[in-house]
Design a protein around this motif. Structure first.
Motif, PDB file in Angstrom:
ATOM      1  N   ARG A   1      67.571  57.749  38.828  1.00 21.19           N
ATOM      2  CA  ARG A   1      67.924  58.269  40.131  1.00 21.19           C
ATOM      3  C   ARG A   1      67.632  59.760  40.245  1.00 21.19           C
ATOM      4  O   ARG A   1      67.573  60.315  41.327  1.00 21.19           O
ATOM      5  CB  ARG A   1      69.417  58.038  40.406  1.00 21.19           C
ATOM      6  N   ASN A   2      67.487  60.429  39.124  1.00 23.20           N
ATOM      7  CA  ASN A   2      67.218  61.854  39.137  1.00 23.20           C
ATOM      8  C   ASN A   2      65.729  62.148  39.008  1.00 23.20           C
ATOM      9  O   ASN A   2      65.339  63.227  38.570  1.00 23.20           O
ATOM     10  CB  ASN A   2      67.970  62.546  37.986  1.00 23.20           C
ATOM     11  N   SER A   3      64.887  61.207  39.401  1.00 17.52           N
ATOM     12  CA  SER A   3      63.462  61.386  39.206  1.00 17.52           C
ATOM     13  C   SER A   3      62.829  62.335  40.207  1.00 17.52           C
ATOM     14  O   SER A   3      61.745  62.840  39.996  1.00 17.52           O
ATOM     15  CB  SER A   3      62.752  60.024  39.290  1.00 17.52           C
ATOM     16  N   VAL A   4      63.487  62.591  41.345  1.00 22.52           N
ATOM     17  CA  VAL A   4      62.941  63.513  42.323  1.00 22.52           C
ATOM     18  C   VAL A   4      63.303  64.929  41.922  1.00 22.52           C
ATOM     19  O   VAL A   4      64.465  65.243  41.738  1.00 22.52           O
ATOM     20  CB  VAL A   4      63.490  63.203  43.729  1.00 22.52           C
ATOM     21  N   ARG A   5      62.342  65.790  41.778  1.00 31.11           N
ATOM     22  CA  ARG A   5      62.573  67.144  41.283  1.00 31.11           C
ATOM     23  C   ARG A   5      62.110  68.172  42.299  1.00 31.11           C
ATOM     24  O   ARG A   5      61.086  68.002  42.949  1.00 31.11           O
ATOM     25  CB  ARG A   5      61.809  67.377  39.968  1.00 31.11           C
ATOM     26  N   ASP A  40      73.681  78.179  47.055  1.00 28.58           N
ATOM     27  CA  ASP A  40      72.640  77.259  47.520  1.00 28.58           C
ATOM     28  C   ASP A  40      72.080  76.402  46.391  1.00 28.58           C
ATOM     29  O   ASP A  40      71.410  75.399  46.648  1.00 28.58           O
ATOM     30  CB  ASP A  40      71.504  78.040  48.203  1.00 28.58           C
ATOM     31  N   GLU A  41      72.344  76.788  45.135  1.00 23.55           N
ATOM     32  CA  GLU A  41      71.957  75.987  43.977  1.00 23.55           C
ATOM     33  C   GLU A  41      73.100  75.105  43.473  1.00 23.55           C
ATOM     34  O   GLU A  41      72.923  74.335  42.523  1.00 23.55           O
ATOM     35  CB  GLU A  41      71.504  76.902  42.835  1.00 23.55           C
ATOM     36  N   SER A  42      74.255  75.201  44.125  1.00 23.17           N
ATOM     37  CA  SER A  42      75.427  74.502  43.590  1.00 23.17           C
ATOM     38  C   SER A  42      75.356  72.992  43.783  1.00 23.17           C
ATOM     39  O   SER A  42      76.192  72.258  43.241  1.00 23.17           O
ATOM     40  CB  SER A  42      76.713  75.045  44.227  1.00 23.17           C
ATOM     41  N   TRP A  43      74.331  72.504  44.507  1.00 24.39           N
ATOM     42  CA  TRP A  43      74.123  71.052  44.559  1.00 24.39           C
ATOM     43  C   TRP A  43      73.882  70.469  43.164  1.00 24.39           C
ATOM     44  O   TRP A  43      74.091  69.279  42.933  1.00 24.39           O
ATOM     45  CB  TRP A  43      72.950  70.703  45.482  1.00 24.39           C
ATOM     46  N   ARG A  44      73.456  71.316  42.238  1.00 24.66           N
ATOM     47  CA  ARG A  44      73.190  70.846  40.878  1.00 24.66           C
ATOM     48  C   ARG A  44      74.444  70.358  40.163  1.00 24.66           C
ATOM     49  O   ARG A  44      74.349  69.683  39.137  1.00 24.66           O
ATOM     50  CB  ARG A  44      72.537  71.954  40.046  1.00 24.66           C
ATOM     51  N   GLN A  45      75.628  70.697  40.671  1.00 29.07           N
ATOM     52  CA  GLN A  45      76.859  70.251  40.023  1.00 29.07           C
ATOM     53  C   GLN A  45      77.706  69.365  40.932  1.00 29.07           C
ATOM     54  O   GLN A  45      78.876  69.103  40.645  1.00 29.07           O
ATOM     55  CB  GLN A  45      77.661  71.455  39.519  1.00 29.07           C
ATOM     56  N   GLN A  46      77.114  68.876  42.025  1.00 30.40           N
ATOM     57  CA  GLN A  46      77.821  67.965  42.915  1.00 30.40           C
ATOM     58  C   GLN A  46      77.940  66.579  42.282  1.00 30.40           C
ATOM     59  O   GLN A  46      77.255  66.265  41.308  1.00 30.40           O
ATOM     60  CB  GLN A  46      77.079  67.887  44.256  1.00 30.40           C
ATOM     61  N   PRO A  47      78.799  65.706  42.829  1.00 27.82           N
ATOM     62  CA  PRO A  47      78.890  64.331  42.317  1.00 27.82           C
ATOM     63  C   PRO A  47      77.531  63.646  42.295  1.00 27.82           C
ATOM     64  O   PRO A  47      76.709  63.807  43.199  1.00 27.82           O
ATOM     65  CB  PRO A  47      79.831  63.653  43.322  1.00 27.82           C
ATOM     66  N   GLY A  48      77.293  62.887  41.240  1.00 30.09           N
ATOM     67  CA  GLY A  48      76.037  62.169  41.088  1.00 30.09           C
ATOM     68  C   GLY A  48      74.998  62.905  40.285  1.00 30.09           C
ATOM     69  O   GLY A  48      73.942  62.343  39.992  1.00 30.09           O
ATOM     70  N   THR A  49      75.274  64.142  39.893  1.00 23.48           N
ATOM     71  CA  THR A  49      74.328  64.905  39.084  1.00 23.48           C
ATOM     72  C   THR A  49      74.672  64.764  37.606  1.00 23.48           C
ATOM     73  O   THR A  49      75.800  64.401  37.251  1.00 23.48           O
ATOM     74  CB  THR A  49      74.348  66.396  39.476  1.00 23.48           C
ATOM     75  N   GLU A  69      68.096  65.247  45.634  1.00 25.18           N
ATOM     76  CA  GLU A  69      68.282  64.060  46.447  1.00 25.18           C
ATOM     77  C   GLU A  69      69.671  63.486  46.224  1.00 25.18           C
ATOM     78  O   GLU A  69      70.051  63.141  45.105  1.00 25.18           O
ATOM     79  CB  GLU A  69      67.234  63.006  46.073  1.00 25.18           C
ATOM     80  N   ARG A  70      70.455  63.384  47.286  1.00 26.35           N
ATOM     81  CA  ARG A  70      71.774  62.776  47.199  1.00 26.35           C
ATOM     82  C   ARG A  70      71.610  61.264  47.229  1.00 26.35           C
ATOM     83  O   ARG A  70      71.039  60.707  48.164  1.00 26.35           O
ATOM     84  CB  ARG A  70      72.654  63.239  48.357  1.00 26.35           C
ATOM     85  N   THR A  71      72.094  60.594  46.207  1.00 28.04           N
ATOM     86  CA  THR A  71      71.882  59.152  46.090  1.00 28.04           C
ATOM     87  C   THR A  71      72.808  58.398  47.045  1.00 28.04           C
ATOM     88  O   THR A  71      73.772  58.948  47.599  1.00 28.04           O
ATOM     89  CB  THR A  71      72.132  58.679  44.652  1.00 28.04           C
ATOM     90  N   ALA A  72      72.543  57.103  47.210  1.00 26.00           N
ATOM     91  CA  ALA A  72      73.282  56.284  48.182  1.00 26.00           C
ATOM     92  C   ALA A  72      74.780  56.245  47.894  1.00 26.00           C
ATOM     93  O   ALA A  72      75.592  56.125  48.817  1.00 26.00           O
ATOM     94  CB  ALA A  72      72.708  54.879  48.193  1.00 26.00           C
ATOM     95  N   ASP A  73      75.144  56.337  46.622  1.00 28.06           N
ATOM     96  CA  ASP A  73      76.566  56.305  46.259  1.00 28.06           C
ATOM     97  C   ASP A  73      77.346  57.469  46.868  1.00 28.06           C
ATOM     98  O   ASP A  73      78.561  57.399  47.030  1.00 28.06           O
ATOM     99  CB  ASP A  73      76.718  56.373  44.738  1.00 28.06           C
TER     100      ASP A  73
END
Length: 285
Positions: A39-43, A247-256, A278-282
């Motif tokens: 799921r983390n394949s998009v970079r 603005d980089e804090s998405w790196r520690q959001q749920p799902g990462t 990319e925020r996954t469907a979960d």
């Protein structure tokens, strides 16, 4: 925990006291994983090359010393921060949405001062906002008025759209969760503790230099505020990794990969680098 494997824990809801969920508030219908594999394949550009990322580790830490600290929210994370910070000798005020009379037991246990939400930040050098994201807009207007001029505001929040918070359009459209929180409270924040197991705050702190010492990611735009938070986390017994700006804090959001990760500074640095924007469907409404 073994990094690189899916981690499943007993789910709990926002009112539980099992201390098993990162940030102490993962809803009962959600299942934690500390790795999402493909799921983390998009970079985004530069992701995966640590030399090109803003993360720094090994920053020297200062002894924090006595401080006034306000904690808004007395759930698992907030309650355990009250316990640890009072034990370290800090002057802690704590508030919840139900009024100070409901915090009598915690105040008696720890020596903290139970106050109304509007009083929490008064004179505080650090304020911790640790409430469900959907409750942030309902915090009293000017809640940070009266705080120290150099106050550092810690945001521990996570967006759980399907399980608790409902749809927040700006976050769904790509705004970082903590940037959204900043807009609601009118102050810059430092994102920390959002992927930390509440019980770890009590149990897993170790002295500086301990091999494998657990590390927490810390994101924020104000270097002085970020350093104040990193110093406090060090006093609590954990290393830190500078995760860049808000603005980089998405790196520690749920799902990462870093969410729920108990690794040391090297492991946390790698997990931040492996994150996908990319925020996954979960984790979407």
């Amino acid at each position: 925990m073994q990094h690189g494997r899916h981690l499943q824990v007993r789910p709990c809801d926002s009112a539980c006291h099992s201390h098993t969920c990162p940030a102490g508030s993962l809803p009962s219908s959600a299942l934690l994983q500390n790795r999402f594999g493909s799921r983390n394949s998009v970079r985004s550009p530069g992701v995966g090359d640590p030399a090109r990322l803003p993360f720094t580790r090994g920053t020297p830490h200062r002894k924090v010393g006595f401080m006034k600290i306000g904690i808004i929210g007395a759930g698992n994370i907030g309650g355990n921060l009250v316990r640890r910070l009072t034990a370290l000798g800090h002057d802690v005020s704590v508030a919840n949405s139900r009024g100070p009379e409901t915090l009598k037991a915690l105040a008696e246990e720890t020596g903290a001062t139970a106050v109304t939400a509007s009083e929490t930040a008064r004179g505080a050098r650090i304020v911790v906002v640790t409430v469900p994201l959907k409750a942030v807009p309902d915090l009293p207007s000017g809640i940070l008025d009266g705080a120290a001029k150099d106050v550092a505001v810690i945001d521990t929040g996570n967006y759980y759209p399907q399980q608790r918070d409902g749809r927040i359009s700006a976050i769904e459209d790509g705004l970082a969760e903590s940037r959204w929180t900043e807009k609601q409270i009118g102050r810059a924040v430092v994102k920390a503790f959002n992927g930390t197991y509440a019980q770890d705050i009590l149990d897993r702190g170790t002295p500086q230099g301990t091999p494998g010492r657990q590390a927490l990611p810390v994101a924020g735009d104000d270097p002085a505020a970020k350093q104040a938070v990193r110093d406090l986390i060090d006093e609590l017994g954990f290393d830190t990794v500078d995760a860049g700006g808000i603005d980089e804090s998405w790196r520690q959001q749920p799902g990462t990969p870093v969410y729920g990760n108990r690794g040391d500074a090297e492991a946390i640095t790698k997990a931040l680098a492996d994150a996908s924007p990319e925020r996954t469907a979960d984790w979407r409404a």
